[in-house]
Design a protein around this motif. Structure first.
Motif, PDB file in Angstrom:
ATOM      1  N   GLN A 298       0.824  -1.202   0.000  1.00  0.00           N
ATOM      2  CA  GLN A 298       0.000   0.000   0.000  1.00  0.00           C
ATOM      3  C   GLN A 298       0.863   1.259   0.000  1.00  0.00           C
ATOM      4  O   GLN A 298       0.535   2.256  -0.651  1.00  0.00           O
ATOM      5  CB  GLN A 298      -0.921  -0.014   1.229  1.00  0.00           C
ATOM      6  CG  GLN A 298      -1.913   1.137   1.278  1.00  0.00           C
ATOM      7  CD  GLN A 298      -2.885   1.110   0.113  1.00  0.00           C
ATOM      8  OE1 GLN A 298      -3.331   0.037  -0.309  1.00  0.00           O
ATOM      9  NE2 GLN A 298      -3.219   2.290  -0.417  1.00  0.00           N
ATOM     10  N   HIS A 299       1.995   1.203   0.714  1.00  0.00           N
ATOM     11  CA  HIS A 299       2.916   2.351   0.733  1.00  0.00           C
ATOM     12  C   HIS A 299       3.491   2.602  -0.660  1.00  0.00           C
ATOM     13  O   HIS A 299       3.665   3.759  -1.063  1.00  0.00           O
ATOM     14  CB  HIS A 299       4.034   2.090   1.742  1.00  0.00           C
ATOM     15  CG  HIS A 299       5.065   3.175   1.787  1.00  0.00           C
ATOM     16  ND1 HIS A 299       4.859   4.389   2.415  1.00  0.00           N
ATOM     17  CD2 HIS A 299       6.327   3.240   1.260  1.00  0.00           C
ATOM     18  CE1 HIS A 299       5.933   5.144   2.287  1.00  0.00           C
ATOM     19  NE2 HIS A 299       6.838   4.462   1.583  1.00  0.00           N
ATOM     20  N   ASP A 302       0.831   4.363  -2.704  1.00  0.00           N
ATOM     21  CA  ASP A 302       0.619   5.758  -2.303  1.00  0.00           C
ATOM     22  C   ASP A 302       1.805   6.651  -2.628  1.00  0.00           C
ATOM     23  O   ASP A 302       1.654   7.883  -2.712  1.00  0.00           O
ATOM     24  CB  ASP A 302       0.314   5.829  -0.801  1.00  0.00           C
ATOM     25  CG  ASP A 302      -0.959   5.082  -0.427  1.00  0.00           C
ATOM     26  OD1 ASP A 302      -1.791   4.867  -1.324  1.00  0.00           O
ATOM     27  OD2 ASP A 302      -1.097   4.692   0.762  1.00  0.00           O
ATOM     28  N   ASN A 303       2.983   6.059  -2.768  1.00  0.00           N
ATOM     29  CA  ASN A 303       4.199   6.843  -3.034  1.00  0.00           C
ATOM     30  C   ASN A 303       4.909   6.260  -4.260  1.00  0.00           C
ATOM     31  O   ASN A 303       5.916   5.542  -4.131  1.00  0.00           O
ATOM     32  CB  ASN A 303       5.133   6.823  -1.823  1.00  0.00           C
ATOM     33  CG  ASN A 303       4.487   7.394  -0.577  1.00  0.00           C
ATOM     34  OD1 ASN A 303       4.532   8.599  -0.335  1.00  0.00           O
ATOM     35  ND2 ASN A 303       3.879   6.523   0.226  1.00  0.00           N
TER      36      ASN A 303
END
Length: 418
Positions: A298-299, A302-303
């Protein structure tokens, strides 16, 4: 002991002085000047060589002095030149000027060399100054001083893959499992105090070099911890393998730890933050529900980043996922090597046996060992060898042919001797 940065001073040899001498022999009036020239001082040469892995030989020696040239002597005897001093350094060594800080030379390929200090020229003897108007010259010149350089030798390891991560993330354990390297492994932080290199053999034809650097902490780019001294060892690595521990012993969040290390790489060198990356979650048995693995994915969503980034889960202790990780690394390394070849760059050999050796020139044999007489010995003389035409040569000597011991059949010849 691993040494990757030393400060030394090199001084080339001074040239020999020219000689002032006159020939004085009985029955030789007006012998004239016969002073010889001085020899050239020795130069200092630095050469990159595979197999030299550290700068330890320069750690306990601050000054290196090359041999000076010998002085000239009478009877036109010139001085002997000094023997050059050749010093070996690891591939990836940068020679930096200690005063101004600029890079003089970057030795990256095996066999690459350069003269860091050139020896002084020898002085001229008085025989060089004779002329019709100066028949008894008393001039001579002294030898010139050799060059002196105060430099810093800094090693940046040449590796295909660089292992990075927080302390106790499992870098040394992973290196010991996939290669023959045996780094120190313990359950306390900063076990690794210097970089370790290991060669990973995927099969008989494919292999790559992996560099394990000490664990990084926040502020490493500013001098905190041990990593700031060794971040330069991953500057040449084409692929970064970022190891993340799912349950750090200090209780920190693994996703935040990953982001912190990425920020330190960006602060140290923006090129490192844009390099291809493999994120590996080690000790996957401590994340049975794959909660941390899902958070890392997920990180990443998002990035987003501009470079290629993948996520793997392994366990070096249980050897879970190691084969797939090694194969993925090998594919990335192979693709980068092909890009380097297309760009005209040379690949650095991994082992000493991979370095091409120049064929030694064949020794010239004397005529009696390379000509027609090469097959003769004490037991086999020229008279024992049948002649190639069945007769003697016009010179009166018997023709010797080592290629054949049979007399050719001349029955089909149309011309014959009367």
């Amino acid at each position: 002991m691993f040494i990757d940065r030393v400060e030394v001073e090199f001084s080339a040899g001074k040239g020999g002085d020219g000689c002032m001498s006159f020939r004085r022999e009985k029955y030789v009036p007006r012998g004239g000047p016969d002073g010889g020239d001085g020899g050239t001082g020795a130069s200092i040469i630095l050469e990159a060589r595979v197999g030299v892995n550290s700068l330890a030989q320069y750690a306990n020696r601050r000054f290196f002095r090359a041999e000076r040239g010998k002085h000239g002597e009478g009877s036109l005897r010139h001085g002997r030149k000094g023997q050059e001093m050749r010093l070996y350094v690891p591939c990836g060594t940068s020679v930096i000027d200690a005063a101004d800080g600029f890079v003089i030379k970057d030795l990256t390929h095996p066999g690459e060399e350069f003269v860091i200090c050139r020896g002084g020229r020898g002085g001229l003897g008085n025989a060089r100054f004779k002329s019709a108007t100066n028949q008894t010259p008393r001039q001579r010149t002294l030898g010139a001083d050799g060059e002196t350089r105060h430099v810093i030798l800094e090693l940046k390891s040449i590796a295909d893959v660089g292992l990075i991560g927080k302390p106790n993330a499992g870098k040394s354990t992973l290196l010991s499992r996939i290669s023959s390297a045996r780094p120190e492994i313990a359950d306390y932080p900063f076990t690794t105090k210097f970089p370790n290199l290991g060669i990973v053999d995927v099969d008989r034809e494919r292999s790559f070099v992996t560099a394990d650097i000490p664990g990084l902490i926040e502020g490493a780019s500013e001098g905190h911890g041990l990593g700031h001294e060794f971040l330069r060892h991953i500057e040449r690595a084409g692929l970064l393998v970022h190891l993340v521990e799912p349950t750090p012993i200090d209780g920190t969040d693994p996703v935040e730890n990953y982001a912190a290390i990425r920020e330190e790489l960006k602060q140290y060198d923006t090129k490192l933050s844009d390099r291809d990356e493999l994120v590996v979650m080690t000790k996957c048995e401590l994340d049975p529900d794959r909660e941390v693995f899902t958070r890392m994915q997920q990180h990443f969503e998002d990035n987003p980043v501009d470079h290629k980034r993948d996520l793997h889960a392994i366990s070096a202790a249980s050897e879970i996922g190691l084969s797939d990780l090694v194969e993925e690394i090998m594919q990335r390394v192979t693709a980068r090597r092909l890009e380097m070849i297309d760009a005209g760059e040379e690949l650095t050999p991994i082992r000493e046996v991979d370095v091409p050796t120049e064929a030694k020139p064949k020794r010239r044999l004397p005529p009696h060992k390379s000509g027609p007489t090469s097959s003769l010995s004490n037991d086999k003389q020229a008279r024992d060898v049948p002649t190639i035409w069945g007769k003697q040569s016009p010179t009166g000597r018997t023709d010797i042919s080592p290629q054949t011991n049979e007399t050719p059949d001349n029955s089909g010849d149309t011309d014959s001797d009367p």
